[in-house]
Scaffold this motif. Structure first.
Motif, mmCIF file in Angstrom:
data_model
loop_
_atom_site.group_PDB
_atom_site.id
_atom_site.type_symbol
_atom_site.label_atom_id
_atom_site.label_comp_id
_atom_site.label_asym_id
_atom_site.label_seq_id
_atom_site.Cartn_x
_atom_site.Cartn_y
_atom_site.Cartn_z
ATOM 1 N N VAL A 36 0.842 -1.198 0.000
ATOM 2 C CA VAL A 36 0.000 0.000 0.000
ATOM 3 C C VAL A 36 0.876 1.247 0.000
ATOM 4 O O VAL A 36 0.637 2.190 -0.761
ATOM 5 N N LYS A 37 1.917 1.247 0.828
ATOM 6 C CA LYS A 37 2.808 2.411 0.908
ATOM 7 C C LYS A 37 3.466 2.694 -0.441
ATOM 8 O O LYS A 37 3.516 3.831 -0.898
ATOM 9 N N GLN A 38 3.942 1.653 -1.105
ATOM 10 C CA GLN A 38 4.584 1.843 -2.409
ATOM 11 C C GLN A 38 3.591 2.358 -3.449
ATOM 12 O O GLN A 38 3.920 3.235 -4.245
ATOM 13 N N LEU A 49 2.785 15.464 -0.989
ATOM 14 C CA LEU A 49 1.883 15.554 0.153
ATOM 15 C C LEU A 49 2.447 14.780 1.340
ATOM 16 O O LEU A 49 3.193 13.822 1.174
ATOM 17 N N ASP A 50 2.077 15.212 2.525
ATOM 18 C CA ASP A 50 2.476 14.521 3.754
ATOM 19 C C ASP A 50 1.425 13.448 4.043
ATOM 20 O O ASP A 50 0.332 13.747 4.510
ATOM 21 N N ILE A 51 1.758 12.198 3.747
ATOM 22 C CA ILE A 51 0.823 11.086 3.893
ATOM 23 C C ILE A 51 1.449 10.024 4.789
ATOM 24 O O ILE A 51 2.621 9.696 4.648
ATOM 25 N N THR A 52 0.640 9.490 5.691
ATOM 26 C CA THR A 52 1.060 8.396 6.560
ATOM 27 C C THR A 52 0.338 7.132 6.127
ATOM 28 O O THR A 52 -0.873 7.142 5.940
ATOM 29 N N VAL A 53 1.093 6.051 5.957
ATOM 30 C CA VAL A 53 0.531 4.730 5.679
ATOM 31 C C VAL A 53 0.976 3.826 6.813
ATOM 32 O O VAL A 53 2.180 3.699 7.061
ATOM 33 N N ILE A 73 -5.069 -1.360 6.751
ATOM 34 C CA ILE A 73 -4.011 -0.383 6.485
ATOM 35 C C ILE A 73 -4.659 0.993 6.360
ATOM 36 O O ILE A 73 -5.606 1.174 5.596
ATOM 37 N N MET A 74 -4.136 1.948 7.099
ATOM 38 C CA MET A 74 -4.647 3.316 7.082
ATOM 39 C C MET A 74 -3.800 4.163 6.137
ATOM 40 O O MET A 74 -2.571 4.066 6.133
ATOM 41 N N VAL A 75 -4.468 4.972 5.332
ATOM 42 C CA VAL A 75 -3.795 5.989 4.520
ATOM 43 C C VAL A 75 -4.353 7.321 5.000
ATOM 44 O O VAL A 75 -5.528 7.598 4.832
ATOM 45 N N LYS A 76 -3.490 8.121 5.632
ATOM 46 C CA LYS A 76 -3.935 9.372 6.244
ATOM 47 C C LYS A 76 -3.204 10.552 5.627
ATOM 48 O O LYS A 76 -1.977 10.568 5.571
ATOM 49 N N LEU A 77 -3.975 11.514 5.170
ATOM 50 C CA LEU A 77 -3.425 12.767 4.674
ATOM 51 C C LEU A 77 -3.256 13.681 5.881
ATOM 52 O O LEU A 77 -4.232 14.016 6.557
ATOM 53 N N ASN A 78 -2.024 14.052 6.190
ATOM 54 C CA ASN A 78 -1.736 14.887 7.364
ATOM 55 C C ASN A 78 -1.956 16.359 7.034
ATOM 56 O O ASN A 78 -1.663 16.814 5.945
ATOM 57 N N ASP A 79 -2.436 17.111 8.000
ATOM 58 C CA ASP A 79 -2.678 18.559 7.856
ATOM 59 C C ASP A 79 -3.515 18.900 6.630
ATOM 60 O O ASP A 79 -3.114 19.724 5.810
ATOM 61 N N ARG A 108 -11.101 8.025 -3.327
ATOM 62 C CA ARG A 108 -11.006 7.706 -4.760
ATOM 63 C C ARG A 108 -9.559 7.572 -5.213
ATOM 64 O O ARG A 108 -9.205 6.642 -5.943
ATOM 65 N N GLU A 109 -8.720 8.513 -4.781
ATOM 66 C CA GLU A 109 -7.316 8.497 -5.188
ATOM 67 C C GLU A 109 -6.565 7.302 -4.583
ATOM 68 O O GLU A 109 -5.701 6.723 -5.247
ATOM 69 N N VAL A 110 -6.884 6.950 -3.336
ATOM 70 C CA VAL A 110 -6.255 5.771 -2.737
ATOM 71 C C VAL A 110 -6.677 4.530 -3.519
ATOM 72 O O VAL A 110 -5.845 3.677 -3.850
ATOM 73 N N GLU A 111 -7.964 4.439 -3.843
ATOM 74 C CA GLU A 111 -8.434 3.292 -4.638
ATOM 75 C C GLU A 111 -7.741 3.255 -5.997
ATOM 76 O O GLU A 111 -7.293 2.194 -6.443
ATOM 77 N N ASP A 112 -7.624 4.404 -6.645
ATOM 78 C CA ASP A 112 -6.920 4.467 -7.937
ATOM 79 C C ASP A 112 -5.461 4.051 -7.789
ATOM 80 O O ASP A 112 -4.922 3.314 -8.615
ATOM 81 N N ALA A 113 -4.808 4.527 -6.730
ATOM 82 C CA ALA A 113 -3.403 4.181 -6.504
ATOM 83 C C ALA A 113 -3.249 2.679 -6.328
ATOM 84 O O ALA A 113 -2.349 2.067 -6.913
ATOM 85 N N LEU A 114 -4.128 2.080 -5.554
ATOM 86 C CA LEU A 114 -4.028 0.645 -5.296
ATOM 87 C C LEU A 114 -4.346 -0.184 -6.532
ATOM 88 O O LEU A 114 -3.620 -1.119 -6.860
ATOM 89 N N THR A 115 -5.410 0.150 -7.224
ATOM 90 C CA THR A 115 -5.785 -0.665 -8.382
ATOM 91 C C THR A 115 -4.815 -0.470 -9.534
ATOM 92 O O THR A 115 -4.417 -1.434 -10.167
#
Length: 125
Positions: A36-38, A49-53, A73-79, A108-115
């Motif tokens: 997920v992080k990759q 962007l500052d993102i935490t996985v 797995i959490m994908v969090k957009l910081n600030d 949507r963007e996380v889903e796009d990134a993963l797929t």
């Protein structure tokens, strides 16, 4: 009629359940988090962007059911928000956000990134 557990029996059962993941489960958790992080790091809209996985849920809390747990797995957009200055915060007004990152867009963007990324990785193997 259902048998009621005593307090001691409940604690013993919870302690039995509350174990860190085994070696193979730990590898599965690390692999899922890494994938997920990759995918998120490679996704162009997330660049800069500052993102935490990170893992969340039963595995990091040691409450997973061995061999029967999913990996959260959490994908969090910081600030992600801005206020209308200190006065809004100080006087208890709602923080307003006018930026592009709504919950729906992030999802949507996380889903796009993963797929997209996972299809590319699998097809290149």
């Amino acid at each position: 009629m259902a048998r009621q557990l005593t307090y001691e029996q409940r604690i013993a059962l919870i302690n039995k359940w509350k174990n860190p993941p085994g070696a193979s489960e730990q590898l599965r958790l690390e692999r899922a988090e890494r994938m997920v992080k990759q995918a998120v790091l490679r996704h162009e809209p997330f660049q800069g962007l500052d993102i935490t996985v990170a893992s969340k849920g039963s595995y990091p809390n040691n409450t997973n059911v061995r061999g029967d747990s999913d990996v959260d797995i959490m994908v969090k957009l910081n600030d992600p928000f801005h206020t209308e200055g200190l006065a809004a915060w100080w006087f208890g007004q709602q923080a307003s956000y006018a930026g592009p990152w709504t919950r729906q867009k992030l999802r949507r963007e996380v889903e796009d990134a993963l797929t997209t990324d996972l299809v590319v990785v699998v097809s290149s193997v």
